[in-house]
Design an enzyme around this catalytic site. Sequence first.
Site, PDB file in Angstrom:
ATOM      1  CG  ASP A 107     -45.416 -15.893  -6.727  1.00 18.67           C
ATOM      2  OD1 ASP A 107     -46.327 -16.708  -6.889  1.00 18.67           O
ATOM      3  OD2 ASP A 107     -44.733 -15.858  -5.680  1.00 18.67           O
ATOM      4  N   GLY A 117     -52.082 -11.542   4.993  1.00 22.71           N
ATOM      5  CA  GLY A 117     -51.591 -10.695   3.911  1.00 22.71           C
ATOM      6  C   GLY A 117     -52.616  -9.627   3.573  1.00 22.71           C
ATOM      7  CG  PHE A 118     -51.818  -5.799   3.256  1.00 23.88           C
ATOM      8  CD1 PHE A 118     -51.353  -4.877   2.333  1.00 23.88           C
ATOM      9  CD2 PHE A 118     -51.014  -6.120   4.335  1.00 23.88           C
ATOM     10  CE1 PHE A 118     -50.104  -4.296   2.479  1.00 23.88           C
ATOM     11  CE2 PHE A 118     -49.770  -5.548   4.494  1.00 23.88           C
ATOM     12  CZ  PHE A 118     -49.305  -4.631   3.564  1.00 23.88           C
ATOM     13  N   GLY A 119     -52.145  -8.311   0.078  1.00 23.48           N
ATOM     14  CA  GLY A 119     -51.731  -8.095  -1.318  1.00 23.48           C
ATOM     15  C   GLY A 119     -52.844  -8.453  -2.279  1.00 23.48           C
ATOM     16  CB  ALA A 154     -55.301 -10.746   1.012  1.00 20.85           C
ATOM     17  CD1 TRP A 155     -58.480  -5.356  -3.284  1.00 19.34           C
ATOM     18  CD2 TRP A 155     -57.966  -6.564  -5.111  1.00 19.34           C
ATOM     19  NE1 TRP A 155     -59.128  -4.807  -4.365  1.00 19.34           N
ATOM     20  CE2 TRP A 155     -58.834  -5.522  -5.489  1.00 19.34           C
ATOM     21  CE3 TRP A 155     -57.502  -7.449  -6.087  1.00 19.34           C
ATOM     22  CZ2 TRP A 155     -59.240  -5.341  -6.816  1.00 19.34           C
ATOM     23  CZ3 TRP A 155     -57.917  -7.279  -7.404  1.00 19.34           C
ATOM     24  CH2 TRP A 155     -58.766  -6.237  -7.750  1.00 19.34           C
ATOM     25  CE  LYS A 164     -44.050 -18.988  -8.557  1.00 18.68           C
ATOM     26  NZ  LYS A 164     -45.518 -19.112  -8.478  1.00 18.68           N
TER      27      LYS A 164
HETATM   28  O1  2IT Z   1     -48.486 -19.243  -8.058  1.00 21.33           O
HETATM   29  C1  2IT Z   1     -49.068 -18.962  -9.131  1.00 21.33           C
HETATM   30  O2  2IT Z   1     -49.835 -19.755  -9.680  1.00 21.33           O
HETATM   31  C2  2IT Z   1     -48.803 -17.661  -9.724  1.00 21.33           C
HETATM   32  N1  2IT Z   1     -48.034 -16.903  -9.164  1.00 21.33           N
HETATM   33  C3  2IT Z   1     -49.455 -17.262 -11.017  1.00 21.33           C
HETATM   34  C4  2IT Z   1     -48.775 -17.916 -12.166  1.00 21.33           C
HETATM   35  C5  2IT Z   1     -49.259 -17.453 -13.511  1.00 21.33           C
HETATM   36  O3  2IT Z   1     -48.587 -17.828 -14.495  1.00 21.33           O
HETATM   37  O4  2IT Z   1     -50.255 -16.746 -13.631  1.00 21.33           O
END
Ligand code: 2IT
Length: 447
Positions: free
Chosen positions: A164, A236-238, A241-242, A124
């Site tokens: 993300d 949320g509405f990102g 959620a979409w 991450k």
């Molecule tokens: O939390 C997640 O799994 C993501 N943000 C996507 C990670 C990805 O490599 O597609």
Amino acid sequence: MEVKKIMAQLEAKHPGEKEYLQAVEEVLVSIEGVYNQHPEFEKAKIIERLVEPDRIFTFRVTWVDDKGEVQTNLGYRVQYNAALGAYKGGLRFHPAVNVSMLKFLGFEQIFKNSLTNLPLGGGKGGADFDPTGKSDAEIMRFCQAFMYELWRNIGADQDSPAGDVGVGGREIGYLYGAYKKLAREHSTGALTGKSYGWGGSLIRPEATGFGAIYYVERMVKQQNDKMEGKKIALSGFGNVAWGAATKATELGAKVVALSGPDGVCELPEGVNREMIDYMLVMRDSRRNKVQDMADKFPGKAIFTPGKKAWSVKCDIACPCAFQNEMSEEDAKQLIANGVKYVAEVSNMGCQPGAIAAFQAAGVPFAPGKAVNAGGVATSGLEICQNAGHINWTAPEVDAKLHKIMNDIYDMCVQYGKQADGSINYVNGANIAGFMRVANAMLAQGII
Ligand code: 2IT
């Protein structure tokens, strides 16, 4: 392995890293029983090794804003565990990003990626950069400055970031453009979430939300119940959620709430196609206000400032925004309002007290690492297509995503079934995810 002992050691070593410690404790509690039936795990100190990332990169990101002022942010990449494949996980741009947050997200990612059954390690990254109110040009300059540092540490067979919170298709475009220029190669697998036409996969934008609803559909079926007519509250509405709103509506459910940092929009008739499309406009505006929905659809979307989606009566609650966004109090309100199912879509969206409240009330609760795994799974499918220089059609990708979610659901049931026949989805997801990683670590030696 003794959870208390390990947690005490970690608290001493990483004081104040609350979210990281919360994520680790949840997993340890779930796996303790199974772990202790495997002396070979204890002998190889699998847990002591798994809780610490392989490495963390921290770097300065300096860029120039539209006023000509120099801005400095902190960027990170946590390469957590590569037992199952190259590091894989999103980038988060949000002012609250810090090492503890990215360690919790990276740790969760290991188990989630394991559940997909694809060759994906866990990682991450991100920055404490706030995209709210930034211009396109500022976003581009920030992404380029971020990639100046990150590019050496990523690659299709090394580490493949994606989006993300705060990082969507536009940001991935700018990041990839900078990566390609610096690396001097068109290595598409180095980033996922690319747009279709230059390496992106169809259905990747929808995948997290679609996958979540495929999982919810199975939870509902498990109770001999059906999706049709169910009222769903989403936060949320990102992007997430979409996708969830799109699939839930397609299956005949009614999305009755969407929320933002400013409050909640109640949608008594559910969302319609126009509203779903408008969610994308709201996201692209970078205003981060759900009130815009009520202004656009007066009478159909009713805005209440300061309230959460959990104040709206619903059958299914799905946090889709941020970690710890649902408190024990919120959970109790949902239970009092007759909620029947809760599926976390955001990573660690529910506080431990909320999860305990649902479990005590007998409300089926599923954790983010299982429910939202469709996003990273489809990133894995994107890497496959990049490697083979092919493009699958939308129905082909959707069918593979659906199968992966069904398989994840089945594994959660297999490992989470309790003596009384009920399913502890938290234990199921943690144990199933852990076993694959632990066995790979054992096979690959002490390294
Ligand atoms: O939390 C997640 O799994 C993501 N943000 C996507 C990670 C990805 O490599 O597609």
